[in-house]
Design a protein around this motif. Structure first.
Motif, PDB file in Angstrom:
ATOM      1  N   ALA A  35       0.825  -1.205   0.000  1.00  0.00           N
ATOM      2  CA  ALA A  35       0.000   0.000   0.000  1.00  0.00           C
ATOM      3  C   ALA A  35       0.862   1.260   0.000  1.00  0.00           C
ATOM      4  CB  ALA A  35      -0.926   0.000   1.212  1.00  0.00           C
ATOM      5  N   ILE A  50       1.986   1.883  -3.569  1.00  0.00           N
ATOM      6  CA  ILE A  50       0.880   2.386  -4.387  1.00  0.00           C
ATOM      7  C   ILE A  50       0.634   3.861  -4.098  1.00  0.00           C
ATOM      8  CG2 ILE A  50      -1.619   2.194  -4.732  1.00  0.00           C
ATOM      9  CD1 ILE A  50      -1.249  -0.850  -4.174  1.00  0.00           C
ATOM     10  N   LEU A 108      -3.967  -7.025  -2.068  1.00  0.00           N
ATOM     11  CA  LEU A 108      -4.316  -5.612  -2.235  1.00  0.00           C
ATOM     12  C   LEU A 108      -5.449  -5.158  -1.319  1.00  0.00           C
ATOM     13  CD1 LEU A 108      -4.035  -5.661  -6.111  1.00  0.00           C
ATOM     14  CD2 LEU A 108      -2.573  -4.328  -4.572  1.00  0.00           C
ATOM     15  N   ALA A 162      -4.937  -1.603  -0.372  1.00  0.00           N
ATOM     16  CA  ALA A 162      -4.441  -0.788  -1.487  1.00  0.00           C
ATOM     17  C   ALA A 162      -4.806   0.685  -1.357  1.00  0.00           C
ATOM     18  CB  ALA A 162      -4.950  -1.337  -2.815  1.00  0.00           C
ATOM     19  N   VAL A 197      -9.281  -1.449  -7.177  1.00  0.00           N
ATOM     20  CA  VAL A 197      -8.512  -2.574  -7.718  1.00  0.00           C
ATOM     21  C   VAL A 197      -9.385  -3.300  -8.735  1.00  0.00           C
ATOM     22  CG1 VAL A 197      -7.364  -4.745  -7.201  1.00  0.00           C
ATOM     23  CG2 VAL A 197      -7.182  -2.827  -5.598  1.00  0.00           C
TER      24      VAL A 197
END
Length: 503
Positions: free
Chosen positions: A90, A93, A111, A114, A118
């Motif tokens: 994370a 990202i 994820l 995340a 997604v």
């Protein structure tokens, strides 16, 4: 003039030769470019102009289509590492400013944190409408590639069109590759080696690009034969893994002509070329691209090659050029304290376009207008360069600075040792003690091993490992770099203390 990936793609828009190979599927270059255009239209309808998107996937066709789609639409692909987990993934990202992430189904559970939408890769469809390709410039951002993170959190390296297209065109020209060739890509495409020494080379040459979902040592030669691969890229450890597969009398009966990469062990380079009947070219470089150079036919064993103009070995304390190394009996370095320094591009950044979202790390790399690699090296009297380890690996033993790479090279001469990682553990009084983590083919006897180390003429007593830890495997990143910080965290736990003869 430096090309762009957009230009290289559009040059293949009408090419009917094979452009992409994956398992039992084939696409011509014309079909590949049309797929890229469809994904470009989808990205344009999904993201803001110039927006970033993450991709968490193996080397599947969609990786190639989405990278090409980003080049045509002006968006930025962020390669995500599937060995990262939870908050760490994370963090990557968020740092890369991803608006969303595309992922293979098997990676969706990674994820959960995340923080952005997604989308399963299987649900991503290329749009039918045409897209007008952007007029990209070489300095435009195309991809963010994270470093391996061997010394801390991975950094997002800015990879521009020029940074990706230039090495592809240069290597395709240098090696005379064409539409008659096939480039085999099994290194992970979220990393720079696969993109700049593999994918872009095939694109620039108009060669077929054969993708392997994930690297397999046992699958290497069968793939080369099945795809008709004439060129492959590598990083050092996978090259050695292929060599551990059972030998056959017909290993050299294959179409492979050239293998190009970096970090190959000296013995592996020669053994691989002999066994598989190909030419192996090893170069020095990094994801950042600030310094790149390679070996040639005149390069002596163990050397990385000659430095290019503007690249120098500077003493980390004085900032002045280091003198050539002086060799003693058996190849021992007599003036390591003065001769070992940091590889620095004194002429500027090279192809380093900066780190995304990390100005402090970028400033550390670029100091006084010069690019600092963080790699230790030394030069011989003829100007050939030798790797001595990472700046962070520098050991301080009895008041002397020591690089780890020469020690590792010496330990690998022992017939039982297949892998070696040398690092420092705190000395109870001051400085460091040397610890070597080994992976062995057969058990070692501590007394015999100590005698072997002491007999290596190019190692002085301060370089002899005080401790040895034998492991089944060394912890590595997804790009096969050893995580020495994890090894060092265990200190001398489970390590054998070696006893050496008095000197």
């Amino acid at each position: 003039m430096t090309p762009t990936v957009t230009e290289l793609l559009l040059a293949r828009a009408e090419d009917r030769s094979t452009g992409l190979l994956f398992e039992d599927r084939r696409w011509t270059w014309a079909e590949h470019v049309r797929a890229c255009a469809g994904y470009a239209a989808t990205l344009t309808g999904t993201l803001r102009p110039g927006g970033h998107f993450g991709l968490l996937a193996d080397n599947v066709p969609e990786f190639s289509f989405l990278l090409g789609g980003a080049a045509l639409s002006g968006h930025v692909l962020v390669g995500l590492n599937p060995t990262r987990r939870g908050a760490a993934l994370a963090r990557d990202i968020a740092l890369a400013d991803c608006e969303l992430v595309f992922a293979e189904e098997k990676y969706l559970p990674l994820l959960s944190e995340a923080g952005v939408p997604v989308l399963p890769l299987s649900e991503l469809e290329p749009a039918r409408e045409a897209v007008v390709p952007v007029a990209a410039k070489p300095e435009d951002l195309l991809m963010l590639i994270f470093t391996s993170g061997t010394s801390g959190d991975p950094k997002a390296v800015r990879c521009t069109h020029g940074k990706i297209a230039y090495p592809g065109e240069m290597l395709a020209t240098r090696f005379g590759l064409s539409t008659e060739d096939t480039v085999y890509v099994s290194m992970p495409m979220f990393h720079s080696n696969a993109i700049m020494a593999g994918w872009s080379v095939g694109l620039a040459a108009g060669a077929g690009i054969a993708l392997r979902r994930r690297f397999s040592a046992s699958g290497f030669l069968p793939d080369v034969r099945r795809f008709g691969a004439t060129y492959a890229n590598y990083v050092g450890k996978p090259l050695s893994y292929v060599l551990t597969t059972p030998t056959r009398d017909d290993d050299a009966d294959n179409p492979l002509k050239l293998v190009y990469g970096n970090e190959g062990a000296e013995a592996d380079l020669a053994a691989f070329g002999t066994r598989f009947g190909c030419h192996v070219v090893d170069a020095f470089g990094s994801t950042e691209g600030g310094v790149n150079f390679g070996r040639d036919a005149t390069t002596p064993p163990g050397s990385l090659g000659r430095l290019l103009d503007g690249v120098a070995v500077l003493h980390p304390e004085t900032g002045k050029p280091c003198p050539p190394v002086e060799f003693g009996e058996g190849g021992k370095l007599l003036n390591a304290a003065e001769a070992v320094g940091e590889l620095v591009n004194t002429g500027g950044p090279g192809f380093f376009a900066g780190y995304y979202g990390d100005p402090e790390a970028e400033a550390e790399r670029m100091r006084d207008g010069m690019y600092h690699t963080g790699d230790l090296a030394y030069l011989d009297a003829d100007g050939y360069c030798y790797f001595a380890g990472r700046l962070g690996d520098w050991l301080r033993v009895d008041g002397e600075n020591l690089g780890t790479a020469p020690i590792e090279r010496a330990l690998l001469r022992h017939p039982a040792v297949s892998e070696a990682a040398v690092f420092g553990v705190p000395d109870p009084r001051v400085g460091d003690q040397v610890l070597a983590a080994l992976v062995c083919r057969t058990p070692i006897d501590p007394h015999e091993f100590a005698a072997f180390v002491a007999a290596q003429g190019d190692l002085g007593p301060k370089q002899w490992p005080r401790f040895v830890r034998v492991l089944d495997t060394l912890p590595r990143t997804a790009t096969h770099k050893v995580l020495k910080r994890e090894l060092a965290a265990d200190g001398t736990h489970d390590a054998l203390e070696l006893r050496y003869p008095r000197i």
